[in-house]
Design a protein around this motif. Structure first.
Motif, PDB file in Angstrom:
ATOM      1  N   ASN A  30       0.842  -1.226  -0.083  1.00  0.00           N
ATOM      2  CA  ASN A  30       0.126  -0.051   0.078  1.00  0.00           C
ATOM      3  C   ASN A  30       0.984   1.203   0.112  1.00  0.00           C
ATOM      4  OD1 ASN A  30       1.127   0.446   2.646  1.00  0.00           O
ATOM      5  ND2 ASN A  30      -0.698  -0.559   3.427  1.00  0.00           N
ATOM      6  N   GLU A  31       0.215   2.310   0.216  1.00  0.00           N
ATOM      7  CA  GLU A  31       0.917   3.706   0.174  1.00  0.00           C
ATOM      8  C   GLU A  31       1.958   3.747   1.222  1.00  0.00           C
ATOM      9  OE1 GLU A  31       1.383   7.680  -1.655  1.00  0.00           O
ATOM     10  OE2 GLU A  31      -0.231   6.136  -2.220  1.00  0.00           O
ATOM     11  N   ASN A  32       1.612   3.465   2.218  1.00  0.00           N
ATOM     12  CA  ASN A  32       2.636   3.282   3.501  1.00  0.00           C
ATOM     13  C   ASN A  32       3.912   2.601   3.279  1.00  0.00           C
ATOM     14  OD1 ASN A  32       1.044   5.350   4.938  1.00  0.00           O
ATOM     15  ND2 ASN A  32       0.029   3.684   6.290  1.00  0.00           N
ATOM     16  N   ASN A  35       6.181   3.950   0.544  1.00  0.00           N
ATOM     17  CA  ASN A  35       6.777   5.100   0.903  1.00  0.00           C
ATOM     18  C   ASN A  35       8.236   4.635   1.949  1.00  0.00           C
ATOM     19  OD1 ASN A  35       5.298   7.194  -0.219  1.00  0.00           O
ATOM     20  ND2 ASN A  35       3.910   7.362   1.396  1.00  0.00           N
TER      21      ASN A  35
END
Length: 65
Positions: A30-32, A35
């Motif tokens: 996911n985005e987390n 990142n």
């Protein structure tokens, strides 16, 4: 020569490819996670050393044009 030309980059597709090749690395991407991975890769890769190495290799290469 375009000074803004990107020399090397990694994509989310590259992360997915590594996950696909190794069952132990399968996570929910996911985005987390992206990142986090992006920050970690930036911390580990010695960009200056890689550039210096490539410059020295090119400098020592025959017929560098």
């Amino acid at each position: 020569m375009n000074e803004n030309n990107v020399i090397y980059s990694l994509s989310v597709e590259d992360i997915l490819s590594v996950m696909e090749d190794n069952d132990d690395l399968k996570i929910e991407l996911n985005e987390n996670a992206v990142n986090f991975i992006q920050d970690k890769i930036g911390d580990i890769i010695n960009w200056r050393g890689a550039i210096e190495f490539a410059l020295n290799e090119y400098k020592g290469k025959d017929n560098n044009e």
